[in-house]
Design an enzyme around this catalytic site. Structure first.
Site, short mmCIF file in Angstrom:
data_model
loop_
_atom_site.label_atom_id
_atom_site.label_comp_id
_atom_site.label_asym_id
_atom_site.label_seq_id
_atom_site.Cartn_x
_atom_site.Cartn_y
_atom_site.Cartn_z
N GLU A 44 -38.98 33.95 30.93
CA GLU A 44 -37.52 33.97 31.09
C GLU A 44 -37.17 33.60 32.54
OE1 GLU A 44 -35.75 37.89 30.76
OE2 GLU A 44 -33.80 37.05 30.23
N LYS A 113 -29.66 33.45 24.86
CA LYS A 113 -29.87 34.91 24.73
C LYS A 113 -28.61 35.57 24.15
CE LYS A 113 -31.58 38.66 27.71
NZ LYS A 113 -31.94 38.95 29.11
N CYS A 154 -36.14 38.16 25.73
CA CYS A 154 -36.27 39.46 26.40
C CYS A 154 -35.51 40.60 25.71
CB CYS A 154 -35.87 39.32 27.87
SG CYS A 154 -36.61 40.64 28.86
N1 LIG Z 1 -34.48 40.33 31.11
C1 LIG Z 1 -34.28 41.27 30.23
O1 LIG Z 1 -33.56 41.13 29.27
C2 LIG Z 1 -35.07 42.52 30.47
C3 LIG Z 1 -35.00 43.48 29.31
C4 LIG Z 1 -35.53 44.81 29.67
O2 LIG Z 1 -36.09 45.00 30.74
C5 LIG Z 1 -35.40 45.88 28.70
O3 LIG Z 1 -35.77 47.00 29.04
O4 LIG Z 1 -34.93 45.65 27.59
#
Ligand SMILES: NC(=O)CCC(=O)C(=O)O
Length: 272
Positions: A44, A113, A154
């Site tokens: 990411e 996302k 993510c």
């Molecule tokens: N970059 C993100 O979306 C991190 C996501 C994350 O750390 C989580 O705990 O969920």
């Protein structure tokens, strides 16, 4: 359709300039393709430090500098390239976007996302992605010679309905370019990847930037491949590196035949 393939994760540091990060990514794509990788995944926000005030400076429209370099890298190395994510600009909005290329360099899909990382953990990580970015609207599944691959980014992994949706549409592998942090990474990263894998009997892959204590947001690292039984079959630590794992879709089918979870689903009884 080919039932087995080699998938590589590139866990790289994000550099100060976009060009330096993209060069590093492209170099590593060549490196893993020499090791036989046929599908390559980047992290990411691999071309931009993960900080909301920087997204606008690094953002590009579709077809811009990073997009072009990724397309060329996919074609030159004859790989499917899940291009991590980058800040995408469309008119006055920014998105956290993954572009996906086939071995001819054609862009075969794009994921914006969907779930914004807006968290505030006492004595831990604070982040408000929605201060800078807009959310995507749709799940992303691409067609490849290795079948359908679901791509999400993510924080999207925390929403089991999204993974279930992608698998219900035929995805045999779920890929998450990601950047968990030093609060939630140790607590939940492996747990979430293994949960999505077991819930859906699907290879589940997370690819993160290498850890860099000089940055404002520190990535946990630990890029990982989990098989449909829930075993971690490959994992990096926090350092830069790459990982090549074997994906076996026959083995996935065998698990689904022997423990027919997806067939036993009774959606009509508990649809949200
Ligand atoms: N970059 C993100 O979306 C991190 C996501 C994350 O750390 C989580 O705990 O969920």
């Amino acid at each position: 359709m080919h039932k087995e393939f080699r998938l590589a994760l590139i866990q790289m540091k994000v550099m100060e300039t976009k060009e330096a990060s993209v060069d590093r990514a492209v170099l590593n794509v060549a490196r893993v393709s020499e090791k036989g990788a046929e599908v390559v995944v980047l992290p990411e926000m691999f071309n931009c430090p993960y900080e909301t005030h920087l997204f606008s400076d690094y953002a590009e429209e579709e077809g811009g500098y990073t997009w072009q370099k990724l397309s060329e890298a996919a074609e030159r190395n004859k790989v499917y390239l899940i291009g991590g994510s980058i800040p995408e600009r469309e008119e006055d909005r920014l998105y956290n976007t993954s572009y996906i290329f086939d071995p001819k360099g054609k862009c075969i899909g794009k994921h914006r996302k969907i779930h914004m990382l807006d968290i505030d953990i006492v004595n831990g990580q604070y982040f408000r992605e929605s201060d800078a970015l807009s959310a995507g609207e749709t799940p992303t599944i691409v067609e490849t010679e290795f079948g359908k691959i679901g791509v999400a980014i993510c924080y999207d992994i925390r929403f089991p309905e999204l993974s279930r949706y992608m698998v219900s549409k035929g995805a045999g592998v779920l890929i998450f370019p990601a950047a968990f942090n030093m609060t939630t990474g140790p607590a939940h990263w492996e747990l979430l990847l293994r949960s999505r894998a077991v819930d859906n009997q699907v290879y589940t892959v997370g690819c993160a930037p290498a850890r860099d204590y000089d940055l404002g947001y520190i990535s946990y690292g630990h890029s990982m491949v989990v098989n449909p039984w829930g075993d971690v079959i490959g994992e990096l630590n926090e350092d830069e590196g790459y990982l090549v794992g074997q994906i076996d879709l026959e083995a996935e089918q065998t698990i689904r035949d022997q423990l027919p979870l997806l067939k036993h689903l009774k959606k009509e009884k508990y649809t949200l």
